[in-house]
Design an enzyme around this catalytic site. Structure first.
Site, short mmCIF file in Angstrom:
data_model
loop_
_atom_site.label_atom_id
_atom_site.label_comp_id
_atom_site.label_asym_id
_atom_site.label_seq_id
_atom_site.Cartn_x
_atom_site.Cartn_y
_atom_site.Cartn_z
N ARG A 73 -9.96 -36.16 13.71
CA ARG A 73 -8.54 -36.01 13.42
C ARG A 73 -8.30 -36.36 11.95
NH1 ARG A 73 -8.49 -33.31 17.23
NH2 ARG A 73 -7.19 -33.44 19.13
N GLU A 108 -1.81 -31.43 8.75
CA GLU A 108 -2.04 -30.04 9.15
C GLU A 108 -0.78 -29.47 9.81
OE1 GLU A 108 -5.36 -29.56 11.78
OE2 GLU A 108 -6.66 -30.82 10.58
N HIS A 168 -10.07 -26.89 10.50
CA HIS A 168 -10.03 -27.48 11.85
C HIS A 168 -10.63 -26.52 12.87
CE1 HIS A 168 -7.61 -30.38 14.66
NE2 HIS A 168 -8.82 -30.10 15.14
N TYR A 185 -14.74 -24.70 17.41
CA TYR A 185 -14.30 -23.34 17.75
C TYR A 185 -15.41 -22.37 18.14
CZ TYR A 185 -9.26 -23.24 16.88
OH TYR A 185 -7.90 -23.39 16.98
#
Length: 378
Positions: A208, A237, A254, A258
């Site tokens: 984070r 963000e 970020h 993914y």
């Protein structure tokens, strides 16, 4: 039954349509009008779920297809009688492979062997534990810091954060974001910690953004501190400090978690949780959803050394493919989220089938998460 799903959750339409009427919506911002007659809401980390979003709405269940939950007010959901499920560990493998891709790039660029480095892992949950296992499979020394696990009496050789700062050549953060309390992680890497890192150290944040004080980090870098930095997450963000981006070695939007596999795990975990919640429990095999990988199989001759591992890792995922696009559009409103929304398909190492004529190479690749087999040379 109406189910709202984040438009960027892969396979969500197909899966949740088994349970009701599905409407895909943007996650940031959520179109509030759509909540007026919805029974369930499936989100990702970009959506803040709290009383101001859901008070007075008929939502009975919230699922987040993410491991982290700091974007969800779980206490309020419980008080309001709204069911909730997250997807712990769904993207842990992806984050570990992001860290490896970054480290192998830096090692090649700066001419060092990872075997000569000590890696300090702050936060030893789903990501940290997997990272430790893969590093140690390669014979790389690790130091672990996780005060909550120490206080719970968990087994492990845990050290203080000060010890990691003193002895680690690489310090990588994999904690939740706690803004207060005994295990506060907000600005865990503050100016004092950053200044105390060993000269030439590598600092990685893929958890984070606010775990690392971005302002303090920029100050140290501007003053010439010898430090390599990998940031996948940023304070504020989707806005980010553009000057800081110009100073870090690797900067990405970020996306560490993914992978297609990681996203699919997140979707299937909340799908299964919701199906159980409504009394129609269903299970989904991940391999029935995933497409065939781009590379079917390759052959590796001889032992596995660091340059060879780097080539294999970057064949599947080279972190630089995500660094360059962010630098190109940084500071332009909406572009950070657009990079995430239009993210190119990325697979995990397990998608690569490696045929090895060296038994030790095959064994090591399997420990690292590749799909490897040993076939002796004839």
């Amino acid at each position: 039954m109406k189910i709202l799903v984040d438009e960027n959750m892969p396979y969500a339409r197909d899966l949740f349509s088994r349970l009701g009427e599905v409407t895909a919506v943007p996650g940031r911002p959520i179109p509030v009008a759509q909540l007026a007659d919805a029974d369930a809401l499936m989100v990702r980390s970009v959506t803040k779920v709290n009383e101001s979003l859901l008070a007075g709405k008929p939502i009975k269940f919230v699922g987040t297809a993410t491991a982290g939950t700091d974007h969800v007010d779980e206490a309020w959901l419980k008080q309001a009688g709204i069911g909730f499920s997250a997807a712990p560990g769904c993207n842990a493998i992806a984050v570990v492979e992001y860290v490896f891709s970054s480290l192998l790039m830096l090692a090649e660029r700066d001419g060092f062997s990872l075997h000569d480095r000590t890696v300090g892992i702050v936060g030893v949950g789903n990501v940290g534990r997997r990272l430790q296992a893969r590093l140690e499979a390669l014979g790389i020394k690790t130091l672990l810091c996780d005060p909550p696990r120490v206080d719970r009496g968990d087994e492990g050789d845990f050290r203080s954060l000060d010890e990691l700062v003193q002895h680690a050549d690489i310090l990588t953060f994999h904690t939740p974001l706690f803004k207060d309390g005994p295990y506060k992680t907000l600005h865990l890497a503050d100016e004092k910690l950053i200044r105390s890192l060993k000269p030439g150290a590598i600092l990685i944040n893929a958890c984070r953004g606010a775990v690392v004080d971005n302002t303090a980090l920029l100050t140290c870098l501007n003053e010439g501190q010898k430090l390599s930095v990998v940031l996948d997450v940023w304070e504020g963000e989707p806005e980010l400090n553009v000057e800081l981006l110009t100073k870090v070695d690797i900067g990405t939007p970020h996306i560490a978690g993914y992978t297609l596999e990681g996203k699919a795990r997140g979707t299937t975990q909340v799908f299964e949780a919701y199906s159980k919640f409504i009394g129609h429990e269903q299970h989904v095999a991940l391999d029935t959803l995933l497409p065939a990988p781009e590379f079917g199989r390759i052959t590796l001759h001889g032992p596995l050394d660091q340059p060879t591992l780097k080539r294999l890792v970057h064949l599947v995922y080279d972190v630089r493919r995500d660094d360059a696009p962010l630098r190109k559009v940084a500071g332009i409103p909406g572009e950070f989220d657009k990079l995430r929304k239009n993210y190119l398909e990325r697979r995990e190492w397990s998608s690569l089938y490696v045929i090895c004529d060296d038994a030790s190479a095959a064994s090591l690749l399997c420990k690292l998460g590749f799909n490897a087999v040993h076939h002796p040379a004839r």
